[in-house]
Design an enzyme around this catalytic site. Sequence first.
Site, PDB file in Angstrom:
ATOM      1  N   TRP A 108      15.689  -2.041  -2.008  1.00 36.04           N
ATOM      2  CA  TRP A 108      14.827  -1.224  -1.149  1.00 36.04           C
ATOM      3  C   TRP A 108      14.784  -1.764   0.273  1.00 36.04           C
ATOM      4  CZ3 TRP A 108      10.823  -3.874   1.009  1.00 36.04           C
ATOM      5  CH2 TRP A 108      10.311  -4.993   0.341  1.00 36.04           C
ATOM      6  N   TRP A 119       8.463   2.326   0.506  1.00 34.73           N
ATOM      7  CA  TRP A 119       9.687   1.860  -0.177  1.00 34.73           C
ATOM      8  C   TRP A 119       9.359   1.163  -1.482  1.00 34.73           C
ATOM      9  CZ3 TRP A 119      14.590   3.111  -0.013  1.00 34.73           C
ATOM     10  CH2 TRP A 119      15.036   3.849   1.076  1.00 34.73           C
ATOM     11  N   GLU A 175      -4.243  11.900   2.407  1.00 37.54           N
ATOM     12  CA  GLU A 175      -2.988  11.310   2.914  1.00 37.54           C
ATOM     13  C   GLU A 175      -3.269  10.365   4.079  1.00 37.54           C
ATOM     14  OE1 GLU A 175      -0.177  11.511   1.303  1.00 37.54           O
ATOM     15  OE2 GLU A 175      -1.131  12.857  -0.123  1.00 37.54           O
ATOM     16  N   ASN A 210       8.053  13.863   3.777  1.00 34.97           N
ATOM     17  CA  ASN A 210       7.647  12.859   2.776  1.00 34.97           C
ATOM     18  C   ASN A 210       8.314  13.056   1.416  1.00 34.97           C
ATOM     19  OD1 ASN A 210       5.923  10.654   1.736  1.00 34.97           O
ATOM     20  ND2 ASN A 210       5.051  12.304   0.508  1.00 34.97           N
ATOM     21  N   TRP A 227      20.296  -6.033  -8.029  1.00 28.53           N
ATOM     22  CA  TRP A 227      20.697  -5.095  -6.969  1.00 28.53           C
ATOM     23  C   TRP A 227      22.181  -5.243  -6.690  1.00 28.53           C
ATOM     24  CZ3 TRP A 227      16.879  -1.872  -6.451  1.00 28.53           C
ATOM     25  CH2 TRP A 227      15.542  -2.299  -6.459  1.00 28.53           C
TER      26      TRP A 227
HETATM   27  P1  FAD Z   1       1.160  14.568   6.596  1.00 26.95           P
HETATM   28  O1  FAD Z   1       1.480  15.009   5.218  1.00 26.95           O
HETATM   29  O2  FAD Z   1       0.731  15.596   7.552  1.00 26.95           O
HETATM   30  O3  FAD Z   1       0.071  13.428   6.443  1.00 26.95           O
HETATM   31  C1  FAD Z   1      -0.877  13.104   7.475  1.00 26.95           C
HETATM   32  C2  FAD Z   1      -0.798  11.634   7.805  1.00 26.95           C
HETATM   33  O4  FAD Z   1      -1.153  10.855   6.680  1.00 26.95           O
HETATM   34  C3  FAD Z   1       0.589  11.160   8.195  1.00 26.95           C
HETATM   35  O5  FAD Z   1       0.847  11.416   9.546  1.00 26.95           O
HETATM   36  C4  FAD Z   1       0.530   9.683   7.862  1.00 26.95           C
HETATM   37  O6  FAD Z   1      -0.079   8.944   8.885  1.00 26.95           O
HETATM   38  C5  FAD Z   1      -0.374   9.655   6.648  1.00 26.95           C
HETATM   39  N1  FAD Z   1       0.423   9.656   5.417  1.00 26.95           N
HETATM   40  C6  FAD Z   1       0.887  10.720   4.729  1.00 26.95           C
HETATM   41  N2  FAD Z   1       1.534  10.321   3.611  1.00 26.95           N
HETATM   42  C7  FAD Z   1       1.495   8.970   3.612  1.00 26.95           C
HETATM   43  C8  FAD Z   1       1.982   7.976   2.717  1.00 26.95           C
HETATM   44  N3  FAD Z   1       2.632   8.293   1.581  1.00 26.95           N
HETATM   45  N4  FAD Z   1       1.781   6.683   3.029  1.00 26.95           N
HETATM   46  C9  FAD Z   1       1.116   6.332   4.152  1.00 26.95           C
HETATM   47  N5  FAD Z   1       0.620   7.241   5.034  1.00 26.95           N
HETATM   48  C10 FAD Z   1       0.800   8.539   4.761  1.00 26.95           C
HETATM   49  N6  FAD Z   1       4.795   6.915   6.998  1.00 26.95           N
HETATM   50  C11 FAD Z   1       4.706   6.384   8.223  1.00 26.95           C
HETATM   51  O7  FAD Z   1       3.807   6.748   8.982  1.00 26.95           O
HETATM   52  N7  FAD Z   1       5.600   5.431   8.642  1.00 26.95           N
HETATM   53  C12 FAD Z   1       6.621   4.992   7.852  1.00 26.95           C
HETATM   54  O8  FAD Z   1       7.381   4.110   8.264  1.00 26.95           O
HETATM   55  C13 FAD Z   1       6.756   5.568   6.566  1.00 26.95           C
HETATM   56  N8  FAD Z   1       7.782   5.213   5.761  1.00 26.95           N
HETATM   57  C14 FAD Z   1       7.891   5.774   4.509  1.00 26.95           C
HETATM   58  C15 FAD Z   1       8.936   5.386   3.679  1.00 26.95           C
HETATM   59  C16 FAD Z   1       9.075   5.924   2.407  1.00 26.95           C
HETATM   60  C17 FAD Z   1      10.211   5.495   1.519  1.00 26.95           C
HETATM   61  C18 FAD Z   1       8.137   6.878   1.959  1.00 26.95           C
HETATM   62  C19 FAD Z   1       8.257   7.473   0.588  1.00 26.95           C
HETATM   63  C20 FAD Z   1       7.087   7.263   2.771  1.00 26.95           C
HETATM   64  C21 FAD Z   1       6.946   6.727   4.050  1.00 26.95           C
HETATM   65  N9  FAD Z   1       5.895   7.117   4.917  1.00 26.95           N
HETATM   66  C22 FAD Z   1       5.793   6.548   6.155  1.00 26.95           C
HETATM   67  C23 FAD Z   1       4.834   8.018   4.458  1.00 26.95           C
HETATM   68  C24 FAD Z   1       5.035   9.521   4.725  1.00 26.95           C
HETATM   69  O9  FAD Z   1       6.311   9.909   4.320  1.00 26.95           O
HETATM   70  C25 FAD Z   1       4.838   9.890   6.187  1.00 26.95           C
HETATM   71  O10 FAD Z   1       3.631   9.374   6.671  1.00 26.95           O
HETATM   72  C26 FAD Z   1       4.786  11.422   6.340  1.00 26.95           C
HETATM   73  O11 FAD Z   1       5.973  11.994   5.877  1.00 26.95           O
HETATM   74  C27 FAD Z   1       4.579  11.760   7.796  1.00 26.95           C
HETATM   75  O12 FAD Z   1       4.632  13.135   8.000  1.00 26.95           O
HETATM   76  P2  FAD Z   1       3.341  13.945   8.417  1.00 26.95           P
HETATM   77  O13 FAD Z   1       2.694  13.297   9.573  1.00 26.95           O
HETATM   78  O14 FAD Z   1       3.759  15.358   8.579  1.00 26.95           O
HETATM   79  O15 FAD Z   1       2.441  13.767   7.131  1.00 26.95           O
END
Ligand code: FAD
Length: 476
Positions: free
Chosen positions: A358, A381, A274, A340, A305
Amino acid sequence: QPTLVWLRNDLRLTDHPAIAAAAERGGEVICVYIFEETDALRAKGGASLWWLDKSLRALRSDISSLGGKLICRKGDPEKIVPALVEETKATSVFWGRRYGKAEREIDGRIKQALQDNGIDARSFNTTLLTEPWQIETGSGGYYKVFTPYWKAVRESYEAPSTLPRPEKLGGMGVNGERIEDWALHPTQPYWSEGFATMWTPGEAGAAARLSDFLDHGVRQYEDMRNRPDCDGTSGLSPHLHFGELSPVQVWRAVKSRIDSGLQPESSAWSFLSEIVWREFSYVLLYFNPDMGWENYNPKFNAMPWKKDSASLTAWKKGQTGYPIVDAGMRQLWARGWMHNRVRMIVASFLTKHLLIHWRDGEDWFWDTLVDADPASNSSGWQWTAGSGADAAPYFRVFNPITQGQKFDVSGRYVREWCPELKDLPTKYLHAPWTADPETLKRAKVDLGTTYPKPIIDHAEGRERALTAWEALKEKQ
Ligand code: FAD
C-alpha cells in the site's frame, strides 16, 4: 505591537481563530507563509504544489484588498519565525495547530523559543471540528472504530459562532519573497494543465463550491455519493486540506440547512459523517504518528508483498486492462483528484490483485492528488489494504468488473477517461474481453493494441491475494 499570524494549512481569512484573536488584540496583524525546507517534513507532492501556488496567490490578493501584504519566506521555520519577530518587532505570534509528529515537534520548539524570549506565542485549532485528544471513549483513550466515534461527535458537537473576518491587515513594510520566484508549479512533466478545468483554489473558490453543493448536491448525496458517473460528491477535499474552508464552516452551513428543514435529512447527515471520517483520520494519525509508513496492524509486517515494477507502472498509467481502474488512475493524473469509490477500487486492485505494498500506492497518491493529506491518505490506504484501524478485512477483494457495473452504471465515467472504449455497449464496457469479436470490431477496440488486455486475471489475482492472507494468518 504587531502580531504575526503564521498560516500553514489554513489559507483563509474568514472564520480563522488565529487571525481573529490577532485582530482582537489590536495592533498590526501580519500574515506570513513559510515554504518549509527541512528534512524533517515530507516534501509536498507535485499536485499539492500546483494547488499551493494558486492558493497563495489568491490569499495574497485577498490580503492586499484589506490593505496588507502576505509575507512569504522559504527555508527553515525555526530560523525564519524568530527573524521575522525581530524585523517586525512583533510581540505575539499566533498559528493553527498541526497534528503530524514532525510538525508538532517543530512547532513545539518554535513556541518554546519564542516564549523564552517573552513573546506571546499561541496556537489555535484552525482545521478540525474537534482536536484528536478531545473526544475519548467511555473507558478513556481514543476511538479506534469509526461508528461510535461518529456517534460521539454527532451527539456532542456544537459549532462555535462565526468569527469575524479582519477589517484590515498589515505587513506593508516587511520584505517577502515573490511566490512566482518559488516556481512551485511543476513543469517537468507539465501534467497539471487540466487541473484548472476542475478547480479554483483559494477561499473564494472554496466558498463557491460549498454553496453550489448545498444548493444542488447535498440532497442527493446519500444516493449519489458512490456514483463516479454522476458528480455526486462535494469536491471540497483540497479546499479542506489547505484550510481555505474549515470543517466548522461546513458543519455550520449544513446544520443550518437541516434546521431549516432540508430533506432528506439523512442525506445531509451522511455528508457530515464523511467530514467526520476526516477527523477520525486525524485522531488515528495523532495517536499513531508512523501511520504514513508503518502498518497500523503489525500482522501485516509479514505480508509477502511483491516487487513488480511493470505492474505498478501499468497501474499508475491507467493501463491495467480493467476499465474502472484505468479510468480512475487517468482521472487522478488529469485532474489531481479521484472519486472516493474509485480510490477504494484502485487501492484494492493494487494491494490485492497485484499484491503490491500500500505504501507504493500511498506514495503515488501523495504526488498526484491535489487533496493529498497525511491523515486521510494513509488511513484510506491502510483501510483498503486491511492493515488499518477499523479497516476493510483483507479478504474483501473488490471485484473491478462488478464494482464498475454497479457504480458506473451508465458507463459515463469509463467512457470519459478511457475514450478508446466509448463505442462499446455498456454491458461489455467494464469487461471488454467478454465482448465477441464482431462487437469489438464495431467499437474499434483491438484488445492488446488500442486498449490493454487485463494484466492479471481477476479470479487468479483474487486467489493469490487470499492465499497470501491465509499464509500470513497461519504465521501468527
Ligand atoms: P465528499 O464525499 O464530498 O466528502 C466531504 C469531505 O469529507 C471530503 O472533502 C473529505 O474532506 C472528507 N472525506 C470524505 N471521505 C473521506 C474518507 N474516506 N476519509 C477521510 N475524509 C473523507 N481524502 C483526502 O482528503 N486526502 C487524501 O489524501 C485521501 N486519500 C485517500 C486514499 C484512499 C486509498 C482512499 C480510499 C480515500 C482517500 N481519501 C482522501 C478520502 C476520500 O476519497 C476523499 O476525501 C474524497 O474522495 C474527496 O472527495 P469529496 O471532497 O468530493 O468528498
